[in-house]
Design a protein around this motif. Sequence first.
Motif, mmCIF file in Angstrom:
data_model
loop_
_atom_site.group_PDB
_atom_site.id
_atom_site.type_symbol
_atom_site.label_atom_id
_atom_site.label_comp_id
_atom_site.label_asym_id
_atom_site.label_seq_id
_atom_site.Cartn_x
_atom_site.Cartn_y
_atom_site.Cartn_z
ATOM 1 N N ASN A 54 -15.971 10.383 17.092
ATOM 2 C CA ASN A 54 -16.001 11.020 18.416
ATOM 3 C C ASN A 54 -15.107 12.268 18.493
ATOM 4 O O ASN A 54 -14.690 12.686 19.568
ATOM 5 N N THR A 66 -19.380 13.269 21.118
ATOM 6 C CA THR A 66 -20.479 12.315 21.246
ATOM 7 C C THR A 66 -20.961 12.234 22.700
ATOM 8 O O THR A 66 -20.156 12.156 23.624
ATOM 9 N N GLY A 67 -22.268 12.257 22.857
ATOM 10 C CA GLY A 67 -22.851 12.165 24.194
ATOM 11 C C GLY A 67 -23.249 13.511 24.752
ATOM 12 O O GLY A 67 -23.934 13.567 25.770
ATOM 13 N N ALA A 68 -22.865 14.604 24.080
ATOM 14 C CA ALA A 68 -23.229 15.932 24.579
ATOM 15 C C ALA A 68 -24.720 16.187 24.341
ATOM 16 O O ALA A 68 -25.304 15.651 23.394
#
Lengths: 223, 417
Positions: A54, A66-68
């Motif tokens: 991350n 992470t998650g973008a």
Amino acid sequence: MNLKRRNGPRVIAALILFSIVQVGLQVGLAEPTVTTTATTIVPQVVGRLTTSNNSPIQVNGLSAATGASILSGATLETGADQSATVNLGPLGSVEIAPNSKVVLTFDDQGNFKALVMFGCVKVSAKTNATGEVATDQGSQGKTNPASGGDLEMRYQPGSAPALGQGVCRSPGGAAPPSDSGTSGGLFGLGVPATIAVVGAGTAAGLTPLFFTDDQNNPSGPSN
Amino acid sequence: MLLRVGAGIVAIVCCLLLMWTAARFGYARLLGKYAVAASSIRAADEAVALAPADAEVHRARARVLNRLQMPGEARMSFETASRLRYRDDYLWLELGRTREELGDTTAALAAFDQAVRYAPYYAHTYWQRGNLKLRMGQYNEAFDDLRAAAASRKSYVPSLIDLAWGISRGDAKTAEQLIQIGTDQDRFAFARFLAQKGKGKESVEQFRLLVAGSSDENRRALVRELIAGKAFREAFELWRPDPSLKPPVILNGGFEDAIDLGSPDSTFGWIVFGKSEAKIVRDESEKLSGRASLLLGLNGNWNAPAETITQTIVVEPERRYRISFGVKTKDVVTGGPPAIAVRDLASNQVLGQSEAFPTPSSGWQTMRFEFSTTPGTQAILLEFTRVANACSPCPIFGELWLDDFVIEDVTTVNSQR
């Protein structure tokens, strides 16, 4: 005098009512205007970024972890200890090794391309999608949409691009150590660490005994 | 007495039990940390066995499983952890990410909703949920969340702008609608972003909408961004101190005004490079017209003559221009005499060049040369060059004066010929 006494409560009531109306009016005016103007956007594929541990990488020069969301045309750059994967849903995915810079483009027709400025990528295309790796010298390879598949490429400007399975050694970052290669001791902690853990636990458990106030001990502290 | 002894024994047993529980708990945490550090599923399982009611060890196990590419089992561990510590927004976010990894976006959104519920005043929960909604195609709802996050944490603003730009496929109006700019600070950030993308017109429009942020400093910063984005015309319009100045124009072509050496505002107007090998001064004792000219004194070396004195000039594509200027030389001795050249600022292609300056000495004379701009030309760079191919090294001595630089559009004149 009586008249004054009779009118007093009425005046007070009127003033209170007036004040409440004022406050109500103020609140009503201060209420934010909610604008719900929906903007029409053409549906499109949006990728999802996952980074190793991350830790953030650079996406279009901005920090992203992470998650973008990754949109077509994004430039992704990883540092020495960073790697990333972009999941493109129905198209497939792109793994980016450390020390790489890649421009990622994709469309709704099932095509996606990793233009490698430098570094290493692995393109994994699903069936009915076409993955491509390219450099500033042009396209270096495409996957077959009938079968999907992987393409791996390492490239440094000034040298010929290297294609083939394994050219990116562990593109997703250092391989996690397996449990089989443990160095002994409790749960593979290693002998010194196990001794330290057990010793610390024993010491913690016995600590209260050392501080027991033994009244029969003549050498103990006097009150 | 018996009662006291009994109570003491009970107290000791209770203490021992508590110690044992604390030790188990602490050891389980230690194992959990080790499991994450070493990606050891055995250690994670043991930690969970030791402290099954501790959310932290379930989270550790889930992280290990995620790292080992086992998101299905990781999801279950995260769900257990979330049940045990349901107010932890980070746990909900991790659960949401894992669910999305498994393709269950609806469940992922439910987890992100919980994260927002338990941390409604923090930016990261809205940001994560907004990104998920974006991937789910719920664009307007996504930008509601992304805007809320950016309003709470300003460091998200550049990413918000970048996402709006990308999702609108480079349409400034749509991007603006998605961002819903509320402050001057955000609008200036958007103006700079547009400048970087080469959207000069839209960038200047945004700048003009600033209520209190259109300071000289911001203006200069935006002009530099516009030039870097090759939006030369808009940069000039924003830069020009006098709206009557219309391109093409050579500013201070007669050197009547002082030349600001090393100015931070080196965008339009003469840019003088600080070099020891060529003495560059404004000279009021020599001039073709007006009050002054520019003197260049050369003492032998003159490396990179293009980096001596330059000026950026905004022009139109596919036009023909004539540049004229006055020159006077004195004792110029060299194998490669100087000349003036123009270069396309976008492509770096040389578009035209004057004849070589007269050597060794001459009185004032006017030199002219013409050139045509390409379909992609927006601006040119006026610079020095040297007319010599076989001269290396190429020392140069002497002095020369320049004056009265003028640019004219001669497209119509030439076509009539």
